[in-house]
Design an enzyme around this catalytic site. Structure first.
Site, PDB file in Angstrom:
ATOM      1  N   GLU A  53      15.773 -21.467  39.217  1.00  0.00           N
ATOM      2  CA  GLU A  53      16.751 -22.300  38.539  1.00  0.00           C
ATOM      3  C   GLU A  53      17.999 -21.470  38.303  1.00  0.00           C
ATOM      4  OE1 GLU A  53      17.691 -25.146  34.671  1.00  0.00           O
ATOM      5  OE2 GLU A  53      15.920 -23.853  34.602  1.00  0.00           O
ATOM      6  N   ASP A 100      28.535 -25.958  35.585  1.00  0.00           N
ATOM      7  CA  ASP A 100      29.943 -26.084  35.219  1.00  0.00           C
ATOM      8  C   ASP A 100      30.715 -26.549  36.453  1.00  0.00           C
ATOM      9  OD1 ASP A 100      32.612 -25.741  34.481  1.00  0.00           O
ATOM     10  OD2 ASP A 100      32.153 -23.989  33.241  1.00  0.00           O
ATOM     11  N   LYS A 148      39.392 -27.489  37.363  1.00  0.00           N
ATOM     12  CA  LYS A 148      40.727 -27.067  37.770  1.00  0.00           C
ATOM     13  C   LYS A 148      40.688 -26.460  39.172  1.00  0.00           C
ATOM     14  CE  LYS A 148      42.415 -26.257  33.079  1.00  0.00           C
ATOM     15  NZ  LYS A 148      43.001 -25.275  32.130  1.00  0.00           N
ATOM     16  N   ASP A 179      26.463 -34.500  35.482  1.00  0.00           N
ATOM     17  CA  ASP A 179      27.159 -35.639  34.904  1.00  0.00           C
ATOM     18  C   ASP A 179      28.527 -35.847  35.555  1.00  0.00           C
ATOM     19  OD1 ASP A 179      27.733 -33.062  33.408  1.00  0.00           O
ATOM     20  OD2 ASP A 179      29.406 -34.334  32.791  1.00  0.00           O
TER      21      ASP A 179
END
Length: 312
Positions: A23, A98, A102, A134
Protein backbone atom coordinates in the site's frame (compact mmCIF):
# COMPACT_ATOMS: atom_id res chain seq x y z
CA UNK A 1 8.74 -3.74 11.66
CA UNK A 2 10.10 -0.42 10.41
CA UNK A 3 12.41 -0.47 7.42
CA UNK A 4 15.18 1.97 6.65
CA UNK A 5 16.41 2.52 3.07
CA UNK A 6 19.53 0.40 3.66
CA UNK A 7 17.34 -2.55 4.70
CA UNK A 8 14.99 -2.75 1.75
CA UNK A 9 17.02 -5.37 -0.08
CA UNK A 10 17.64 -7.51 2.99
CA UNK A 11 17.12 -11.20 2.19
CA UNK A 12 14.29 -13.09 3.82
CA UNK A 13 12.61 -9.91 5.01
CA UNK A 14 9.41 -11.70 6.08
CA UNK A 15 10.95 -15.04 7.03
CA UNK A 16 8.38 -16.97 5.00
CA UNK A 17 6.89 -17.43 1.56
CA UNK A 18 3.80 -15.47 0.60
CA UNK A 19 2.24 -13.18 -1.98
CA UNK A 20 3.74 -9.70 -1.73
CA UNK A 21 1.41 -6.67 -1.70
CA UNK A 22 2.06 -2.98 -1.11
CA UNK A 23 0.00 0.00 0.00
CA UNK A 24 1.45 3.35 -1.06
CA UNK A 25 0.45 6.17 1.27
CA UNK A 26 -1.09 4.24 4.17
CA UNK A 27 -2.05 7.17 6.43
CA UNK A 28 -2.84 5.88 9.92
CA UNK A 29 -2.63 2.24 8.84
CA UNK A 30 -6.37 1.45 8.87
CA UNK A 31 -6.32 -0.30 5.50
CA UNK A 32 -3.05 -2.11 6.26
CA UNK A 33 -4.64 -3.46 9.43
CA UNK A 34 -7.59 -4.69 7.37
CA UNK A 35 -5.26 -6.46 4.95
CA UNK A 36 -3.28 -8.02 7.79
CA UNK A 37 -6.43 -9.37 9.46
CA UNK A 38 -8.15 -10.66 6.32
CA UNK A 39 -5.10 -11.89 4.40
CA UNK A 40 -2.85 -13.65 6.93
CA UNK A 41 -0.98 -15.46 4.16
CA UNK A 42 0.14 -12.28 2.41
CA UNK A 43 3.43 -10.50 3.03
CA UNK A 44 2.39 -6.86 3.30
CA UNK A 45 4.45 -3.72 2.74
CA UNK A 46 3.44 -0.13 3.39
CA UNK A 47 5.22 3.03 2.24
CA UNK A 48 4.50 6.58 3.38
CA UNK A 49 6.51 9.80 3.33
CA UNK A 50 4.91 11.16 6.52
CA UNK A 51 6.80 10.42 9.74
CA UNK A 52 3.60 10.93 11.72
CA UNK A 53 1.71 8.42 9.57
CA UNK A 54 4.45 5.85 10.02
CA UNK A 55 4.35 6.32 13.80
CA UNK A 56 0.56 6.02 14.00
CA UNK A 57 0.41 3.01 11.69
CA UNK A 58 3.22 1.28 13.58
CA UNK A 59 1.36 1.59 16.89
CA UNK A 60 -1.89 0.41 15.30
CA UNK A 61 -0.29 -2.66 13.72
CA UNK A 62 1.56 -3.57 16.91
CA UNK A 63 -1.72 -3.53 18.82
CA UNK A 64 -3.27 -5.74 16.13
CA UNK A 65 -0.37 -8.21 16.28
CA UNK A 66 0.21 -7.82 12.54
CA UNK A 67 3.60 -9.49 12.36
CA UNK A 68 3.52 -9.93 8.59
CA UNK A 69 3.49 -6.18 7.80
CA UNK A 70 6.60 -4.10 7.13
CA UNK A 71 6.52 -0.28 7.06
CA UNK A 72 8.84 1.93 5.05
CA UNK A 73 9.27 5.65 5.73
CA UNK A 74 9.93 6.97 2.25
CA UNK A 75 8.67 7.10 -1.30
CA UNK A 76 6.86 4.14 -2.81
CA UNK A 77 8.77 4.66 -6.08
CA UNK A 78 12.04 3.93 -4.27
CA UNK A 79 10.63 0.83 -2.61
CA UNK A 80 9.17 -0.56 -5.84
CA UNK A 81 12.33 -0.01 -7.84
CA UNK A 82 14.92 -1.09 -5.28
CA UNK A 83 13.22 -3.77 -3.19
CA UNK A 84 10.58 -5.55 -5.24
CA UNK A 85 11.96 -8.08 -7.74
CA UNK A 86 10.70 -8.38 -11.28
CA UNK A 87 7.24 -9.97 -11.30
CA UNK A 88 7.36 -10.09 -7.49
CA UNK A 89 4.34 -7.95 -6.56
CA UNK A 90 0.77 -9.23 -6.55
CA UNK A 91 -1.03 -5.95 -5.84
CA UNK A 92 -0.47 -2.27 -5.23
CA UNK A 93 -3.14 -0.36 -3.31
CA UNK A 94 -3.36 3.43 -3.54
CA UNK A 95 -6.14 4.90 -1.42
CA UNK A 96 -6.97 8.59 -1.66
CA UNK A 97 -3.59 9.81 -2.95
CA UNK A 98 -2.82 13.51 -2.96
CA UNK A 99 -3.94 14.62 -6.46
CA UNK A 100 -1.53 17.58 -6.51
CA UNK A 101 -4.04 19.63 -8.55
CA UNK A 102 -1.71 22.50 -9.42
CA UNK A 103 0.02 21.99 -12.76
CA UNK A 104 3.46 22.86 -11.36
CA UNK A 105 3.09 20.07 -8.80
CA UNK A 106 2.16 17.28 -11.23
CA UNK A 107 5.60 15.68 -11.02
CA UNK A 108 4.93 14.95 -7.34
CA UNK A 109 2.16 12.51 -8.23
CA UNK A 110 2.87 8.83 -7.78
CA UNK A 111 0.61 7.50 -10.54
CA UNK A 112 2.19 8.98 -13.63
CA UNK A 113 3.36 7.24 -16.80
CA UNK A 114 6.95 6.67 -15.64
CA UNK A 115 5.82 4.93 -12.46
CA UNK A 116 3.18 2.86 -14.24
CA UNK A 117 5.85 1.63 -16.64
CA UNK A 118 8.13 0.70 -13.74
CA UNK A 119 5.26 -0.98 -11.89
CA UNK A 120 4.49 -3.21 -14.88
CA UNK A 121 7.92 -4.81 -14.51
CA UNK A 122 7.39 -5.53 -10.80
CA UNK A 123 3.79 -6.79 -10.94
CA UNK A 124 3.33 -10.52 -11.42
CA UNK A 125 1.35 -11.84 -14.39
CA UNK A 126 -2.21 -10.72 -13.76
CA UNK A 127 -1.08 -8.48 -10.91
CA UNK A 128 -2.96 -5.24 -10.40
CA UNK A 129 -3.06 -1.68 -9.15
CA UNK A 130 -6.14 -0.78 -7.07
CA UNK A 131 -6.90 2.95 -7.00
CA UNK A 132 -9.52 4.62 -4.81
CA UNK A 133 -9.91 8.40 -4.95
CA UNK A 134 -12.39 11.22 -4.49
CA UNK A 135 -10.78 13.30 -7.27
CA UNK A 136 -12.56 12.63 -10.55
CA UNK A 137 -10.01 14.63 -12.52
CA UNK A 138 -7.08 12.72 -11.06
CA UNK A 139 -8.94 9.44 -11.54
CA UNK A 140 -9.48 10.18 -15.23
CA UNK A 141 -5.90 11.31 -15.74
CA UNK A 142 -4.51 8.12 -14.15
CA UNK A 143 -6.75 5.99 -16.37
CA UNK A 144 -5.58 7.94 -19.42
CA UNK A 145 -1.94 7.48 -18.42
CA UNK A 146 -2.47 3.75 -17.94
CA UNK A 147 -4.17 3.52 -21.33
CA UNK A 148 -1.31 5.42 -22.97
CA UNK A 149 1.22 2.88 -21.66
CA UNK A 150 -0.67 -0.04 -23.24
CA UNK A 151 0.32 -2.12 -20.23
CA UNK A 152 -2.94 -2.27 -18.27
CA UNK A 153 -6.60 -3.15 -18.61
CA UNK A 154 -9.01 -1.10 -16.49
CA UNK A 155 -12.01 -2.45 -14.60
CA UNK A 156 -14.41 -0.05 -12.88
CA UNK A 157 -15.59 -1.41 -9.55
CA UNK A 158 -17.43 -0.42 -6.42
CA UNK A 159 -14.89 0.92 -3.88
CA UNK A 160 -13.96 -1.79 -1.36
CA UNK A 161 -15.61 -1.24 2.02
CA UNK A 162 -12.26 -1.33 3.83
CA UNK A 163 -10.97 1.58 1.75
CA UNK A 164 -14.05 3.55 2.75
CA UNK A 165 -13.20 3.22 6.44
CA UNK A 166 -9.99 5.24 6.15
CA UNK A 167 -9.65 8.77 7.53
CA UNK A 168 -9.84 10.48 4.14
CA UNK A 169 -12.76 8.33 3.02
CA UNK A 170 -14.77 9.45 6.04
CA UNK A 171 -13.82 13.06 5.36
CA UNK A 172 -14.88 13.03 1.71
CA UNK A 173 -17.99 10.92 2.32
CA UNK A 174 -19.12 13.42 4.94
CA UNK A 175 -18.70 16.14 2.31
CA UNK A 176 -20.85 14.08 -0.13
CA UNK A 177 -18.03 13.77 -2.61
CA UNK A 178 -18.29 10.73 -4.93
CA UNK A 179 -15.65 8.04 -4.53
CA UNK A 180 -14.10 6.43 -7.61
CA UNK A 181 -12.41 3.04 -7.80
CA UNK A 182 -10.64 1.11 -10.53
CA UNK A 183 -8.50 -1.99 -10.85
CA UNK A 184 -5.70 -1.72 -13.41
CA UNK A 185 -4.62 -5.25 -14.30
CA UNK A 186 -1.24 -5.76 -15.90
CA UNK A 187 -1.53 -7.17 -19.44
CA UNK A 188 2.01 -6.46 -20.66
CA UNK A 189 5.46 -5.60 -19.33
CA UNK A 190 7.50 -2.55 -20.26
CA UNK A 191 10.69 -3.56 -22.14
CA UNK A 192 12.94 -1.47 -19.87
CA UNK A 193 13.98 -3.59 -16.91
CA UNK A 194 14.32 -0.53 -14.61
CA UNK A 195 17.34 -1.79 -12.65
CA UNK A 196 17.69 -0.62 -9.04
CA UNK A 197 19.09 2.85 -8.51
CA UNK A 198 20.94 1.79 -5.36
CA UNK A 199 24.18 -0.12 -5.73
CA UNK A 200 26.08 -1.98 -3.04
CA UNK A 201 29.53 -0.44 -3.47
CA UNK A 202 32.08 1.17 -1.21
CA UNK A 203 31.06 4.68 -0.27
CA UNK A 204 32.47 7.44 -2.45
CA UNK A 205 35.51 9.37 -1.22
CA UNK A 206 38.25 11.80 -2.21
CA UNK A 207 41.82 12.31 -0.98
CA UNK A 208 43.09 15.88 -0.72
CA UNK A 209 46.37 17.58 0.09
CA UNK A 210 46.70 20.73 2.13
CA UNK A 211 45.32 22.01 5.42
CA UNK A 212 41.66 22.13 6.44
CA UNK A 213 40.40 25.70 6.82
CA UNK A 214 39.74 27.23 10.20
CA UNK A 215 36.08 28.22 10.18
CA UNK A 216 34.61 31.29 11.81
CA UNK A 217 31.53 31.38 9.55
CA UNK A 218 29.88 29.17 6.94
CA UNK A 219 27.54 29.95 4.04
CA UNK A 220 25.31 27.08 2.84
CA UNK A 221 25.77 26.05 -0.78
CA UNK A 222 24.05 23.89 -3.35
CA UNK A 223 25.15 21.50 -6.09
CA UNK A 224 22.63 20.45 -8.75
CA UNK A 225 22.92 17.33 -10.88
CA UNK A 226 20.71 15.35 -13.21
CA UNK A 227 17.59 14.24 -11.28
CA UNK A 228 18.59 15.85 -8.00
CA UNK A 229 20.55 18.26 -5.85
CA UNK A 230 22.81 18.42 -2.82
CA UNK A 231 22.36 21.21 -0.27
CA UNK A 232 25.24 21.57 2.21
CA UNK A 233 23.67 23.40 5.12
CA UNK A 234 26.38 23.56 7.75
CA UNK A 235 29.88 22.71 8.91
CA UNK A 236 30.71 21.39 12.36
CA UNK A 237 33.87 20.96 14.41
CA UNK A 238 33.92 18.11 16.91
CA UNK A 239 35.69 18.67 20.24
CA UNK A 240 39.13 17.09 20.21
CA UNK A 241 38.87 16.09 16.54
CA UNK A 242 41.04 17.72 13.84
CA UNK A 243 38.48 17.11 11.10
CA UNK A 244 35.27 18.78 9.94
CA UNK A 245 31.73 17.49 9.51
CA UNK A 246 29.47 18.89 6.78
CA UNK A 247 25.69 18.54 7.08
CA UNK A 248 24.05 17.83 3.73
CA UNK A 249 20.62 16.98 2.35
CA UNK A 250 20.71 14.81 -0.77
CA UNK A 251 17.52 15.01 -2.82
CA UNK A 252 17.08 12.53 -5.68
CA UNK A 253 14.05 11.60 -7.75
CA UNK A 254 12.84 8.85 -5.41
CA UNK A 255 15.01 9.22 -2.31
CA UNK A 256 15.99 11.98 0.14
CA UNK A 257 18.81 11.44 2.62
CA UNK A 258 20.24 13.66 5.35
CA UNK A 259 23.91 12.78 5.59
CA UNK A 260 27.19 13.87 7.14
CA UNK A 261 30.27 14.30 4.94
CA UNK A 262 33.51 13.96 6.88
CA UNK A 263 36.81 15.67 6.12
CA UNK A 264 39.36 14.05 8.40
CA UNK A 265 43.10 13.24 8.42
CA UNK A 266 43.99 10.61 5.81
CA UNK A 267 45.91 7.47 6.72
CA UNK A 268 48.12 7.63 3.66
CA UNK A 269 51.41 9.26 2.74
CA UNK A 270 49.99 10.62 -0.53
CA UNK A 271 47.26 12.83 0.99
CA UNK A 272 46.45 14.88 4.05
CA UNK A 273 42.66 14.68 4.20
CA UNK A 274 40.05 12.05 3.38
CA UNK A 275 36.60 13.32 2.34
CA UNK A 276 33.88 10.67 2.63
CA UNK A 277 30.31 10.10 3.73
CA UNK A 278 29.98 9.26 7.41
CA UNK A 279 28.46 5.88 8.27
CA UNK A 280 26.25 7.62 10.83
CA UNK A 281 22.63 6.84 9.94
CA UNK A 282 23.71 4.11 7.49
CA UNK A 283 23.26 6.13 4.27
CA UNK A 284 22.98 4.48 0.89
CA UNK A 285 25.66 4.91 -1.76
CA UNK A 286 23.86 6.65 -4.62
CA UNK A 287 24.54 9.24 -7.30
CA UNK A 288 23.55 11.83 -4.72
CA UNK A 289 26.12 10.79 -2.10
CA UNK A 290 28.79 10.90 -4.80
CA UNK A 291 27.72 14.43 -5.66
CA UNK A 292 27.83 15.37 -1.97
CA UNK A 293 31.48 14.27 -1.72
CA UNK A 294 32.21 16.22 -4.91
CA UNK A 295 30.47 19.31 -3.52
CA UNK A 296 32.46 19.28 -0.27
CA UNK A 297 35.72 18.54 -2.13
CA UNK A 298 35.16 21.48 -4.47
CA UNK A 299 34.36 23.73 -1.50
CA UNK A 300 37.67 22.69 0.08
CA UNK A 301 39.43 23.43 -3.24
CA UNK A 302 38.12 26.96 -2.89
CA UNK A 303 39.84 27.12 0.48
CA UNK A 304 43.29 26.18 -0.81
CA UNK A 305 43.30 22.37 -0.89
CA UNK A 306 44.13 20.13 -3.86
CA UNK A 307 42.82 16.72 -5.01
CA UNK A 308 45.21 13.77 -4.90
CA UNK A 309 42.75 10.96 -5.70
CA UNK A 310 39.00 10.43 -6.10
CA UNK A 311 36.67 7.45 -5.91
CA UNK A 312 33.45 8.72 -7.49
Amino acid sequence: MLLRPNEVDAPDLFGREGALVLEAGFGDGTFLEHLACTRPGWNILGADVSRGSVSRAYRRLRRAGAHHVRLFHGKAEFLVRNFIPNSGLLRLYVNFPDPWPKHRHRDRRLLKVAFLELLSTRLSAGGSLHLTTDSQRYFEEVLKSAEDTGLYEASFLVPPEAALRTKYAHKWSAANRPIHHARLTKVATHPDGFPPTVTRIAMHHALLTGTLPLLSAFDPFRRSFSMGQVVVTGALKRIGDPGLLFEARVEESDLTQDILVEARPARTASADVLVSVSRFGQPLATRGTREAVKAVSEWLHGHGMQTAETYF
